[in-house]
Scaffold this motif. Structure first.
Motif, mmCIF file in Angstrom:
data_model
loop_
_atom_site.group_PDB
_atom_site.id
_atom_site.type_symbol
_atom_site.label_atom_id
_atom_site.label_comp_id
_atom_site.label_asym_id
_atom_site.label_seq_id
_atom_site.Cartn_x
_atom_site.Cartn_y
_atom_site.Cartn_z
ATOM 1 N N VAL A 103 22.178 -8.113 -30.254
ATOM 2 C CA VAL A 103 21.838 -8.120 -31.677
ATOM 3 C C VAL A 103 21.986 -6.700 -32.196
ATOM 4 N N GLU A 104 22.444 -6.563 -33.458
ATOM 5 C CA GLU A 104 22.614 -5.229 -34.031
ATOM 6 C C GLU A 104 22.686 -5.331 -35.549
ATOM 7 N N GLU A 105 22.128 -4.329 -36.238
ATOM 8 C CA GLU A 105 22.091 -4.308 -37.699
ATOM 9 C C GLU A 105 22.138 -2.861 -38.170
ATOM 10 N N THR A 106 22.906 -2.609 -39.246
ATOM 11 C CA THR A 106 22.954 -1.255 -39.802
ATOM 12 C C THR A 106 21.673 -0.965 -40.578
ATOM 13 N N TYR A 107 21.378 0.325 -40.750
ATOM 14 C CA TYR A 107 20.213 0.714 -41.527
ATOM 15 C C TYR A 107 20.337 0.257 -42.990
ATOM 16 N N MET A 108 21.561 0.301 -43.540
ATOM 17 C CA MET A 108 21.732 -0.133 -44.928
ATOM 18 C C MET A 108 21.431 -1.626 -45.057
ATOM 19 N N SER A 109 21.871 -2.407 -44.063
ATOM 20 C CA SER A 109 21.546 -3.827 -44.089
ATOM 21 C C SER A 109 20.041 -4.033 -44.021
ATOM 22 N N ARG A 110 19.373 -3.202 -43.203
ATOM 23 C CA ARG A 110 17.922 -3.321 -43.052
ATOM 24 C C ARG A 110 17.203 -3.018 -44.373
ATOM 25 N N GLN A 305 20.757 1.962 -26.858
ATOM 26 C CA GLN A 305 20.715 3.395 -27.073
ATOM 27 C C GLN A 305 21.178 3.731 -28.487
ATOM 28 N N LYS A 306 20.445 4.591 -29.191
ATOM 29 C CA LYS A 306 20.794 4.981 -30.554
ATOM 30 C C LYS A 306 22.055 5.834 -30.553
ATOM 31 N N VAL A 307 23.019 5.452 -31.406
ATOM 32 C CA VAL A 307 24.239 6.229 -31.554
ATOM 33 C C VAL A 307 24.433 6.628 -33.017
ATOM 34 N N GLY A 308 24.470 5.640 -33.913
ATOM 35 C CA GLY A 308 24.665 5.922 -35.331
ATOM 36 C C GLY A 308 23.581 5.267 -36.163
ATOM 37 N N ALA A 309 23.926 4.936 -37.398
ATOM 38 C CA ALA A 309 22.951 4.403 -38.349
ATOM 39 C C ALA A 309 22.812 2.894 -38.194
ATOM 40 N N SER A 310 22.391 2.478 -37.041
ATOM 41 C CA SER A 310 22.148 1.061 -36.772
ATOM 42 C C SER A 310 21.113 0.952 -35.671
ATOM 43 N N GLU A 311 20.555 -0.211 -35.548
ATOM 44 C CA GLU A 311 19.634 -0.483 -34.457
ATOM 45 C C GLU A 311 19.917 -1.878 -33.927
ATOM 46 N N GLY A 312 19.500 -2.112 -32.706
ATOM 47 C CA GLY A 312 19.731 -3.411 -32.085
ATOM 48 C C GLY A 312 19.374 -3.362 -30.622
#
Length: 337
Positions: A103-110, A305-312
């Motif tokens: 699962v993964e989502e960008t910060y803007m989507s959040r 692992q955090k890489v860019g502006a997303s989480e998952g």
């Protein structure tokens, strides 16, 4: 309806505020628990085995020589001892396999939630704790991650349910060789009847019951026996055994139990059984098997692992099936559809 694959951004997968539904619900106690999987304990560890290795032994089996009448004379009995006879122990094995969903989502989507709102919009309360905007607060997280996790767990449950019935066995021999669990239908060899295109009949059901009582020593009928079938054979079974009701105001039928010469057998509709097949399952012998990851659990979620502006993250687990002796189960295949 379709599925979206990949990273969720604010444009790819607009978020709806409302209850999550699926257009392809698997029947069962809940949509995340398909019927066969529910009956054997589900994915919450109930009625489950935990094993220390991906490969595991289900049974250690032996048999007896054919029964016969001894012919030992008095003279022989005092001068000669018979040869010792011991059983040859034979293990039966299965394997866990990997189940993994991401699962993964960008910060803007959040931060772009509530673009489309499905519930009725209420006025915002004075303390800003009531009304539809409060549904989008961190305390009521309707983010894509939460929905993706729910959806991923449903997919895992559906795949486990399918595999436990139809899985084709493969014991992994290298890191590039995926382990595959042997399903119950593919495991059955002893009590297997090929209908050769014939329609389901009382005679075929009787043959299966006779094989089950003979080859299990009657124990299959003491182990919560269930006939499991798809919609086609469920209707065919009802048409064989159910008589029209006498009432002029109530009609229809739903066969739940079959009375046989050897004991009652329950009847279950299961959509993932092939349409030309009926399964006889001794349910008390069947267990999900988990090979837990130390320090993490049976089926767990872990952040990536955090890489860019997303989480998952991912949902991960090692899951297999222990069905006991295959001769405690049976099947009819090749039925007319």
């Amino acid at each position: 309806m379709a599925q979206y694959t990949g990273l969720v951004s604010s444009w790819d997968l607009p978020q709806l505020v409302g209850e999550l539904y699926t257009a392809d619900i698997v029947p069962g106690a809940e949509e995340v628990n398909p019927t066969f999987l529910t009956l054997i304990g589900g994915l919450n560890g109930a009625n489950a085995r935990q094993v220390p290795d991906m490969n595991f032994t289900m049974t250690v089996e032996f048999d007896y020589p054919a029964a016969g009448q001894p012919a030992i004379s008095e003279a022989t009995s005092v001068t000669t001892l018979p040869q010792p006879v011991n059983p040859l122990l034979t293990p039966t094995d299965n394997t866990c396999q990997i189940y993994m969903e991401a699962v993964e989502e960008t910060y803007m989507s959040r931060s772009t939630r509530g673009r489309l709102v499905t519930d009725q919009i209420y006025p915002l309360g004075d303390d800003k704790s009531e009304g539809w905007l409060s549904e989008l607060s961190p305390a009521n997280d309707f983010s894509a991650i939460a929905k993706q996790i729910t959806y991923a767990l449903q997919r895992i449950a559906r795949n486990v349910n399918y595999t436990f019935l139809n899985g084709v066995y493969n014991k992994s021999t290298s890191k590039n060789d995926p382990a595959k669990t042997r399903g119950l239908l593919t495991a059955i060899d002893t009590n297997a009847i090929d209908a050769q295109g014939a329609a389901l009949s009382d005679d075929l059901i009787g043959q299966l019951m006779e094989e089950m009582v003979t080859n299990s020593g009657g124990r299959a009928f003491q182990s919560i026996p269930v006939l499991i079938m798809n919609a086609k054979q469920k209707r065919a079974l009802s048409q064989i055994y159910v008589f029209p009701p006498e009432s002029r105001t109530v009609a229809g039928y739903n066969l739940r139990q079959l009375e046989t010469d050897f004991g009652p057998v329950s009847v279950l509709y299961e959509p993932t059984i092939p349409s030309d097949t009926i399964l006889f399952a001794s349910m008390s012998l069947i267990k999900p098997v988990f090979n837990p990851v130390p320090g993490k659990g049976l089926l767990f979620y872990e952040d990536k692992q955090k890489v860019g502006a997303s989480e998952g993250g991912m949902i991960y687990g090692h899951i297999g099936l222990d069905y006991g002796p295959e001769w405690m189960h049976g099947k009819i295949t090749g039925l007319a559809v």
